[in-house]
Scaffold this active site. Structure first.
Site, PDB file in Angstrom:
ATOM      1  N   ILE A  28       3.029   4.197   1.837  1.00 40.64           N
ATOM      2  CA  ILE A  28       2.831   4.730   3.192  1.00 40.64           C
ATOM      3  C   ILE A  28       1.469   5.392   3.257  1.00 40.64           C
ATOM      4  O   ILE A  28       1.272   6.476   2.715  1.00 40.64           O
ATOM      5  CB  ILE A  28       3.937   5.732   3.578  1.00 40.64           C
ATOM      6  CG1 ILE A  28       5.291   5.003   3.590  1.00 40.64           C
ATOM      7  CG2 ILE A  28       3.656   6.319   4.961  1.00 40.64           C
ATOM      8  CD1 ILE A  28       6.430   5.832   4.130  1.00 40.64           C
ATOM      9  N   HIS A  29       0.528   4.726   3.900  1.00 37.48           N
ATOM     10  CA  HIS A  29      -0.830   5.219   3.965  1.00 37.48           C
ATOM     11  C   HIS A  29      -1.084   6.021   5.224  1.00 37.48           C
ATOM     12  O   HIS A  29      -0.228   6.138   6.092  1.00 37.48           O
ATOM     13  CB  HIS A  29      -1.793   4.039   3.871  1.00 37.48           C
ATOM     14  CG  HIS A  29      -2.099   3.722   2.447  1.00 37.48           C
ATOM     15  ND1 HIS A  29      -3.055   2.833   2.069  1.00 37.48           N
ATOM     16  CD2 HIS A  29      -1.555   4.213   1.318  1.00 37.48           C
ATOM     17  CE1 HIS A  29      -3.089   2.780   0.752  1.00 37.48           C
ATOM     18  NE2 HIS A  29      -2.190   3.594   0.276  1.00 37.48           N
ATOM     19  N   ALA A  30      -2.302   6.558   5.302  1.00 35.29           N
ATOM     20  CA  ALA A  30      -2.634   7.485   6.385  1.00 35.29           C
ATOM     21  C   ALA A  30      -2.351   6.903   7.775  1.00 35.29           C
ATOM     22  O   ALA A  30      -1.799   7.582   8.624  1.00 35.29           O
ATOM     23  CB  ALA A  30      -4.091   7.904   6.277  1.00 35.29           C
ATOM     24  N   ASP A  47       0.814  -1.225   0.000  1.00 33.96           N
ATOM     25  CA  ASP A  47       0.000   0.000   0.000  1.00 33.96           C
ATOM     26  C   ASP A  47       0.847   1.274   0.000  1.00 33.96           C
ATOM     27  O   ASP A  47       0.300   2.377   0.005  1.00 33.96           O
ATOM     28  CB  ASP A  47      -0.901   0.039   1.239  1.00 33.96           C
ATOM     29  CG  ASP A  47      -1.979  -1.027   1.180  1.00 33.96           C
ATOM     30  OD1 ASP A  47      -2.342  -1.429   0.064  1.00 33.96           O
ATOM     31  OD2 ASP A  47      -2.442  -1.453   2.253  1.00 33.96           O
TER      32      ASP A  47
END
Lengths: 573, 91
Positions: free
Chosen positions: B14-16, B12
């Site tokens: 670096i997601h929230a 993914d």
């Protein structure tokens, strides 16, 4: 006192003040200011208020829906104190001498367009978070009230045009005692969610939002589909009594919680529940469900910004299977399209979405989506009693293709030494008339049928179930529907298969005697309908119901069928 | 000044959620903390900055700390980075 009639969507009675939910549009204009300091102070105050609100939202979500749902608010909090956002806004106010809301909007819009133009779909969707946070702060700067459903802190009846599934999911039932909407029907998503949250609801009133002012006292009767506005004390007292009787009846039903469902003459049927998320399993067990008859996996795909990963899905399926402790769990593969859209799939608008590109049609075309879900299901299968069913099957070929893909994924997993159950039953939803008519052929290849009456009725009657102007055609008791159900049940039993029903009809007290008589094996309904249904079935003789069903099949209109059942119920008492 | 390079392996990027954890960690320290990737440098105390990288699997990111407690910053970020499954130390 005035009265608004709607559709009874979720049982129960609520008496509380009205809380109107309105869509707010904020306009921001550029102004030159004399005192930038005052604007800076406004900004700080608005940020501070927003932080307190989001903190509250985060804590409440954490308590009620768990860590995962609360994470989003943690990022919102960080945005509210982000130096890359606040620094430039402060600079702009001081150096350009502009109003705070304008400065904030300028800077926020820059981030929003940066996200929107990103090549990553995930980041493009982050623009929504940025908009959400910005709107909250702008509203505070301008002193405009925005509706924050999860921040409601007193007992209210919510009044709105409509509620989206994700809005409904935010409702805190300690405070939101009920809701009434202008649009929607018994099978719209807000209604379905209301039943799973056990919040009384009246939908499809057409005009309730125009009739009600904030703070009006409302009586919401989710049993009759009526909302009373500013009732007198006498009426309130009468409804309080009705509310109490309803609560007492619920206690009565609870006594049958751990009992099997057996008719008066000893015929056993299975009462199952429809669920949308792993959290719903608690409600199933609390209401004495013997199985999950329909796990709507769409919710895994909704309220997010990209497809759920195999890992996310696996975790959800495994949780449901484990919580059900070996009781059957029928999982319906992805059923989107129609009234359920996913923004990130960018599906083109269709003239007739209910007749269009949806469910298994989409899955067979976009196989990567389908295969990910099937792999997650197969991997989860060793944690319980999994049954898989495909929605919107119109032809045998669609079933064969779906099955072939499932077997391919199963084989791949075995090659990877990942354990998969060999006991998974494979079935289909019967919701398209062609499949009902051809049930004898399908029965040779599937393990079970589940009749989806909501769609079967709309497709058989050619009447959009979301269109209130043709709602009179939504006729579960029409003899045409009953005959189709009979065709399916007889065809399945001839091949030794079982038949369930997972539409609203399965939990309907008028339909239950007929369905029992037709030989339906599994009834899957909202969890809260299970105990009333078990009570009802325990008083019915299956042999007598066979005769009743025979008569119903010979009637010519829905009204005649209802009369028949009512007459019979009258002789029972 | 302390610095260390990492490689993103999470499918993914670096997601929230992990970005939030990284920023929260950087915020615990008095030091200035930066991240450098794809030719850009942003403060690690800004979630918008970290997200705006739009990092994908295979991308490299360097954490840089400058200040009195700089010695503790990188190990703390490394722990979050690895624990969140974002990626690995780049040798």
């Amino acid at each position: 006192m005035s009265k608004v009639q709607g559709i009874a969507a979720a049982a129960g009675i609520a008496v509380a003040k009205a809380f109107r939910m309105e869509e707010v549009h904020l306009t921001v204009e550029k102004r030159t200011v004399e005192q930038p300091e005052a604007e800076l102070a406004k900004l700080d105050q608005a940020l501070g208020k927003s932080r307190i609100e989001v903190q509250l939202l985060k804590e409440r979500t954490l308590q009620q829906m768990g860590e995962k749902k609360a994470e989003i608010f943690e990022s919102h909090l960080l945005i509210l104190q982000d130096p890359e956002l606040i620094g430039p806004v402060r600079d702009k106010i001081s150096s350009e001498r502009v109003n705070a809301d304008f400065a904030l909007k300028e800077v926020a819009d820059m981030f929003i367009s940066m996200f929107e133009n990103n090549k990553s779909a995930y980041l493009r969707e982050r623009a929504a978070d940025m908009r959400d946070v910005t709107k909250r702060v702008l509203a505070h700067i301008q002193g405009v009230k925005i509706t924050d459903l999860s921040a409601i802190q007193e007992e209210v009846v919510l009044v709105a045009i409509d509620l989206t599934p994700s809005e409904t999911a935010q409702l805190d039932r300690n405070y939101v005692k009920g809701f009434a909407t202008n649009i929607g029907g018994r099978t719209s998503h807000s209604a379905i969610m209301a039943r799973s949250l056990e919040i009384p609801a009246v939908v499809g009133t057409k005009n309730i939002l125009d009739e009600v002012k904030d703070g009006d006292l409302l009586i919401l009767d989710g049993l009759e589909g009526v909302v009373l506005i500013n009732p007198n004390a006498e009426t309130v007292a009468a409804y309080r009594e009705k509310q109490q009787r309803y609560e007492e009846q619920k206690v009565e039903w609870a006594k049958l919680k751990d009992k099997p469902t057996v008719s008066a003459d000893g015929h056993h049927v299975e009462l199952a529940a429809n669920i949308g998320t792993p959290n719903d399993v608690t409600g199933v067990l609390d209401n004495g469900g013997e199985a999950v008859g329909l796990y709507r996996t769409e919710f895994l795909y909704m309220g997010r910004d990209k497809l759920p990963s195999e890992k996310d899905q696996f975790n959800a399926y495994r949780t449901v299977l484990e919580k059900m402790e070996g009781k059957p769990v029928v999982v319906r593969t992805l059923d989107i399209g129609g009234d359920k859209e996913l923004s990130y799939l960018k599906l083109p608008k269709e003239m007739n979405p209910f007749l269009g590109y949806r469910a298994v049609r989409l899955c067979l075309d976009q196989q990567d989506i389908f295969r990910t879900q099937l792999r997650a299901l197969l991997r989860a299968s060793v944690y319980g009693n999994l049954r898989i069913m495909f929605p919107m099957i119109a032809t045998l070929d669609e079933f064969r293709q779906s099955k072939a893909i499932l077997l391919e994924e199963k084989e791949k997993l075995k090659q990877e030494d990942i354990p998969v159950s060999d006991e998974i039953q494979l079935g289909i939803m019967v919701e398209i008339p062609s499949t009902a008519v051809l049930a004898d052929q399908f029965a040779k290849e599937v393990d079970f049928f589940s009749i989806g009456t909501n769609d079967l009725i709309q497709y058989t009657m050619a009447a959009d179930r979301m269109n209130e102007r043709v709602s009179y055609l939504y006729q579960p008791y029409n003899p045409a529907i009953i005959r189709l159900v009979k065709i399916v049940i007889d065809a399945a039993h001839k091949e030794g298969r079982w038949v369930g029903m997972c539409g609203e009809m399965a939990g309907d007290s008028t339909a239950i005697p007929i369905l029992l008589g037709l030989g339906l094996d599994e009834f899957s309904m909202s969890a809260t309908s299970i105990l009333p249904a078990r009570t009802q079935i325990s008083k019915l003789s299956q042999a007598d119901m066979q005769k009743l069903a025979e008569q119903a099949l010979q009637k010519s209109t829905a009204e005649e069928v209802v009369q028949l059942v009512e007459q019979f119920a009258g002789t029972q008492q | 000044m302390q610095q260390k390079k990492f490689r993103v392996t999470d499918e993914d990027g670096i997601h929230a959620r992990p970005a939030t954890a990284l920023v929260n960690t950087a915020n615990k320290f008095k030091s200035e903390v930066f991240a450098e990737a794809l030719g850009k440098k942003v403060t690690m105390k800004s979630i918008l900055g970290v997200l705006s990288f739009g990092l994908e699997p295979g991308d490299e990111i360097t954490f840089i700390a400058e200040g009195e407690d700089e010695a503790q910053v990188i190990p703390a970020l490394e722990e979050v980075f690895v624990k969140e499954g974002l990626g690995e130390v780049y040798e």
